[in-house]
Design a protein around this motif. Structure first.
Motif, PDB file in Angstrom:
ATOM      1  N   ALA A  73     -31.695  22.193  29.996  1.00 38.42           N
ATOM      2  CA  ALA A  73     -31.378  23.220  30.999  1.00 38.42           C
ATOM      3  C   ALA A  73     -30.320  24.154  30.422  1.00 38.42           C
ATOM      4  CB  ALA A  73     -30.875  22.569  32.282  1.00 38.42           C
ATOM      5  N   PRO A  74     -30.730  25.310  29.906  1.00 37.77           N
ATOM      6  CA  PRO A  74     -29.753  26.228  29.318  1.00 37.77           C
ATOM      7  C   PRO A  74     -28.836  26.823  30.369  1.00 37.77           C
ATOM      8  CG  PRO A  74     -31.901  27.280  29.444  1.00 37.77           C
ATOM      9  CD  PRO A  74     -32.103  25.852  29.864  1.00 37.77           C
ATOM     10  N   ARG A  75     -27.605  27.072  29.953  1.00 36.63           N
ATOM     11  CA  ARG A  75     -26.667  27.808  30.796  1.00 36.63           C
ATOM     12  C   ARG A  75     -26.723  29.279  30.381  1.00 36.63           C
ATOM     13  NH1 ARG A  75     -21.419  23.839  30.004  1.00 36.63           N
ATOM     14  NH2 ARG A  75     -22.400  21.887  30.695  1.00 36.63           N
ATOM     15  N   PRO A  76     -26.364  30.180  31.290  1.00 33.34           N
ATOM     16  CA  PRO A  76     -26.492  31.609  30.980  1.00 33.34           C
ATOM     17  C   PRO A  76     -25.715  32.066  29.750  1.00 33.34           C
ATOM     18  CG  PRO A  76     -26.138  31.274  33.328  1.00 33.34           C
ATOM     19  CD  PRO A  76     -25.937  29.946  32.672  1.00 33.34           C
ATOM     20  N   ASP A  77     -24.593  31.396  29.446  1.00 33.39           N
ATOM     21  CA  ASP A  77     -23.765  31.833  28.319  1.00 33.39           C
ATOM     22  C   ASP A  77     -23.876  30.910  27.110  1.00 33.39           C
ATOM     23  OD1 ASP A  77     -22.501  29.748  29.555  1.00 33.39           O
ATOM     24  OD2 ASP A  77     -20.620  30.811  29.950  1.00 33.39           O
ATOM     25  N   ASP A  78     -24.889  30.051  27.077  1.00 33.55           N
ATOM     26  CA  ASP A  78     -25.123  29.207  25.896  1.00 33.55           C
ATOM     27  C   ASP A  78     -25.442  30.070  24.684  1.00 33.55           C
ATOM     28  OD1 ASP A  78     -24.774  26.746  27.128  1.00 33.55           O
ATOM     29  OD2 ASP A  78     -26.909  26.358  27.401  1.00 33.55           O
ATOM     30  N   VAL A  79     -25.001  29.597  23.512  1.00 32.72           N
ATOM     31  CA  VAL A  79     -25.415  30.197  22.246  1.00 32.72           C
ATOM     32  C   VAL A  79     -25.940  29.078  21.356  1.00 32.72           C
ATOM     33  CG1 VAL A  79     -24.730  31.459  20.173  1.00 32.72           C
ATOM     34  CG2 VAL A  79     -23.741  32.079  22.391  1.00 32.72           C
ATOM     35  N   ILE A  80     -27.190  29.198  20.930  1.00 29.73           N
ATOM     36  CA  ILE A  80     -27.795  28.226  20.025  1.00 29.73           C
ATOM     37  C   ILE A  80     -27.822  28.831  18.625  1.00 29.73           C
ATOM     38  CG2 ILE A  80     -29.903  26.957  19.438  1.00 29.73           C
ATOM     39  CD1 ILE A  80     -30.528  26.806  22.411  1.00 29.73           C
ATOM     40  N   LEU A  81     -27.242  28.126  17.675  1.00 28.22           N
ATOM     41  CA  LEU A  81     -27.231  28.554  16.280  1.00 28.22           C
ATOM     42  C   LEU A  81     -28.392  27.860  15.582  1.00 28.22           C
ATOM     43  CD1 LEU A  81     -23.400  28.031  15.685  1.00 28.22           C
ATOM     44  CD2 LEU A  81     -24.567  30.117  16.465  1.00 28.22           C
ATOM     45  N   ALA A  82     -29.255  28.631  14.936  1.00 23.09           N
ATOM     46  CA  ALA A  82     -30.470  28.069  14.349  1.00 23.09           C
ATOM     47  C   ALA A  82     -30.579  28.415  12.874  1.00 23.09           C
ATOM     48  CB  ALA A  82     -31.703  28.579  15.093  1.00 23.09           C
ATOM     49  N   SER A  83     -31.280  27.555  12.145  1.00 16.04           N
ATOM     50  CA  SER A  83     -31.484  27.790  10.714  1.00 16.04           C
ATOM     51  C   SER A  83     -32.514  26.814  10.193  1.00 16.04           C
ATOM     52  CB  SER A  83     -30.182  27.607   9.931  1.00 16.04           C
ATOM     53  OG  SER A  83     -29.725  26.263  10.052  1.00 16.04           O
ATOM     54  N   TYR A  84     -33.164  27.193   9.107  1.00 21.48           N
ATOM     55  CA  TYR A  84     -33.897  26.216   8.310  1.00 21.48           C
ATOM     56  C   TYR A  84     -32.822  25.441   7.533  1.00 21.48           C
ATOM     57  CZ  TYR A  84     -37.591  24.212   5.463  1.00 21.48           C
ATOM     58  OH  TYR A  84     -38.454  23.327   4.859  1.00 21.48           O
ATOM     59  N   PRO A  85     -33.036  24.146   7.243  1.00 19.76           N
ATOM     60  CA  PRO A  85     -32.009  23.381   6.534  1.00 19.76           C
ATOM     61  C   PRO A  85     -31.554  24.041   5.235  1.00 19.76           C
ATOM     62  CG  PRO A  85     -33.727  21.909   7.360  1.00 19.76           C
ATOM     63  CD  PRO A  85     -34.203  23.308   7.609  1.00 19.76           C
ATOM     64  N   LYS A  86     -30.251  23.980   4.997  1.00 22.40           N
ATOM     65  CA  LYS A  86     -29.609  24.458   3.760  1.00 22.40           C
ATOM     66  C   LYS A  86     -29.730  25.971   3.585  1.00 22.40           C
ATOM     67  CE  LYS A  86     -27.668  21.962   2.182  1.00 22.40           C
ATOM     68  NZ  LYS A  86     -26.366  21.456   2.759  1.00 22.40           N
ATOM     69  N   CYS A  87     -29.592  26.677   4.696  1.00 23.42           N
ATOM     70  CA  CYS A  87     -29.657  28.141   4.653  1.00 23.42           C
ATOM     71  C   CYS A  87     -28.396  28.798   5.202  1.00 23.42           C
ATOM     72  CB  CYS A  87     -30.867  28.635   5.430  1.00 23.42           C
ATOM     73  SG  CYS A  87     -32.441  28.350   4.587  1.00 23.42           S
ATOM     74  N   GLY A  88     -27.311  28.047   5.282  1.00 27.29           N
ATOM     75  CA  GLY A  88     -26.066  28.601   5.788  1.00 27.29           C
ATOM     76  C   GLY A  88     -25.625  28.010   7.108  1.00 27.29           C
ATOM     77  N   THR A  89     -26.188  26.869   7.479  1.00 21.82           N
ATOM     78  CA  THR A  89     -25.889  26.243   8.767  1.00 21.82           C
ATOM     79  C   THR A  89     -24.400  25.982   8.944  1.00 21.82           C
ATOM     80  OG1 THR A  89     -28.032  25.117   8.631  1.00 21.82           O
ATOM     81  CG2 THR A  89     -26.472  24.317  10.275  1.00 21.82           C
ATOM     82  N   THR A  90     -23.773  25.348   7.958  1.00 25.24           N
ATOM     83  CA  THR A  90     -22.370  24.960   8.078  1.00 25.24           C
ATOM     84  C   THR A  90     -21.483  26.186   8.236  1.00 25.24           C
ATOM     85  OG1 THR A  90     -22.828  23.032   6.687  1.00 25.24           O
ATOM     86  CG2 THR A  90     -20.518  23.622   7.009  1.00 25.24           C
ATOM     87  N   TRP A  91     -21.757  27.219   7.452  1.00 20.28           N
ATOM     88  CA  TRP A  91     -20.951  28.438   7.513  1.00 20.28           C
ATOM     89  C   TRP A  91     -21.140  29.140   8.856  1.00 20.28           C
ATOM     90  CZ3 TRP A  91     -21.463  33.242   3.808  1.00 20.28           C
ATOM     91  CH2 TRP A  91     -20.254  33.969   3.839  1.00 20.28           C
ATOM     92  N   LEU A  92     -22.381  29.230   9.329  1.00 19.76           N
ATOM     93  CA  LEU A  92     -22.641  29.868  10.612  1.00 19.76           C
ATOM     94  C   LEU A  92     -21.937  29.127  11.744  1.00 19.76           C
ATOM     95  CD1 LEU A  92     -24.073  32.037  12.267  1.00 19.76           C
ATOM     96  CD2 LEU A  92     -26.066  30.525  12.387  1.00 19.76           C
ATOM     97  N   LYS A  93     -21.960  27.808  11.697  1.00 18.09           N
ATOM     98  CA  LYS A  93     -21.253  27.024  12.713  1.00 18.09           C
ATOM     99  C   LYS A  93     -19.764  27.355  12.712  1.00 18.09           C
ATOM    100  CE  LYS A  93     -23.954  22.758  13.300  1.00 18.09           C
ATOM    101  NZ  LYS A  93     -23.841  21.287  13.339  1.00 18.09           N
ATOM    102  N   ALA A  94     -19.169  27.378  11.533  1.00 15.38           N
ATOM    103  CA  ALA A  94     -17.733  27.644  11.431  1.00 15.38           C
ATOM    104  C   ALA A  94     -17.410  29.044  11.941  1.00 15.38           C
ATOM    105  CB  ALA A  94     -17.273  27.470   9.987  1.00 15.38           C
TER     106      ALA A  94
END
Length: 341
Positions: A73-94
């Motif tokens: 159940a998404p909330r209106p202000d949710d932000v989902i960070l998405a990526s294929y593995p090893k494409c910058g996931t850790t940096w985008l999260k930070a």
């Protein structure tokens, strides 16, 4: 007289700070085991993969993906960070966490959560949360919530994929050649004898985990073209070239643009510096021997910080291999408006 209740904290806050172990695990594998067992199976390196709705997912993700699709159940202000593995996931999260939480946690502050926690401890990985049947943990997070996934856009829950309810999705892609190299190094931490060819071939034939990679990337590219207000498409190489401009873009997309006074005070530069590769790699929490991140396939925290550069593929694959992968990707992306240099 009863004491006045304190106001609920505003998010995002580090997931590890609210994950107190009070939510019991209920493995959805028990609920969907028969369905998963009927799916096509493929062994890839350390993973068993199942073909689910057109993508090869790690087997332990599939039951959780079904629950995620049906019950999130998404909330209106949710932000989902998405990526294929090893494409910058850790940096985008930070970057996303430091940007969205800068009111509560000034990025230049000595007590910032990213100075004591790995980015994966700050932003929960939805795929593992639902695979472990622990999605009630997400309810513990105050709004706005930050979460991340490696699932393609077409496998996201229908309320998210149709762009309803206000939930936003930020996706980062990367040159597939560098992705293969990064993924190979990463998996070798668990399987040291994994050959580069054993990683390269499944990517080329579309059977790597979360693949085909081109379908994964295209799912978000098309969504970003159709709904730019709800899906932001970022490139790892652009982040490297101009991190400040992309931090501003990310902040605007998340509904947290930098004010003129923040700009004058150097807030953007502070976020970039806090989340820089050298800064994060040098923190005690991310050094060798500092522990692990992830549940099902726990990995050393330092495994998430290798080089953080573009073009390292040239040190690992022959020109013929590079040309082969480039041609496959070029053919798959033809006519879409998306291309890799």
């Amino acid at each position: 007289m009863a004491a006045a209740s304190s106001p609920a904290p505003s998010g995002p806050i580090p997931f590890k700070d609210v994950d107190d172990g009070s939510v019991p695990e209920h493995t959805p594998k028990d609920e969907f085991g028969d369905l998963v067992a009927a799916l096509p199976l493929r062994q890839q390196s350390i993973l068993e993969l199942r073909l689910y709705q057109g993508f090869w997912l790690p087997e332990h993700w599939v039951p959780g993906t079904i629950v995620f699709q049906r019950r999130f159940a998404p909330r209106p202000d949710d932000v989902i960070l998405a990526s294929y593995p090893k494409c910058g996931t850790t940096w985008l999260k930070a970057l996303a966490f430091a940007t969205a939480a800068r009111g509560a946690y000034p990025p230049a502050g000595a007590g910032h959560p990213l100075r004591r926690l790995n980015p994966h401890d700050c932003v929960p990985f939805i795929d593992e949360i639902f695979a472990g049947g622990e999605h009630a943990k997400l309810d513990l997070l105050p709004s706005p919530r930050l979460m991340n996934t490696h699932l393609p856009y077409t496998l996201l829950p229908e309320p998210v994929a149709r762009g309803g309810g206000g939930c936003r999705v930020a996706y980062v892609c990367r040159d597939p050649k560098d992705m293969v190299v990064s993924l190979w190094h990463f998996l070798r931490r668990s399987k040291p004898d994994l050959s580069f060819a054993d990683m390269f071939e499944p990517v080329c034939d579309g059977t790597a985990a979360a693949g085909p990679v081109w379908d994964h990337v295209l799912s978000y590219w098309r969504a970003s073209v159709a709904r730019p207000d709800r899906v932001l498409f970022l490139r790892y190489e652009d982040l490297l070239r101009d991190p400040a401009a992309n931090v501003r873009k990310l902040a605007e997309f998340m509904g947290r643009p930098f004010s003129a006074s923040e700009e004058d005070a150097g807030a953007v530069a502070d976020v970039v510096e806090l989340c820089s590769f050298d800064q994060m790699k040098g923190l005690e929490v991310n050094k060798p021997g500092s522990g692990t991140a992830g549940r099902y396939r726990a990995m050393p925290r330092d495994a998430f910080f290798r080089k953080g550069v573009a073009g390292d593929w040239a040190n690992h694959m022959t020109p013929e291999m590079a040309a082969r992968l480039d041609e496959i990707v070029r053919e798959k992306l033809q006519g879409t408006g998306l291309h890799f240099a």
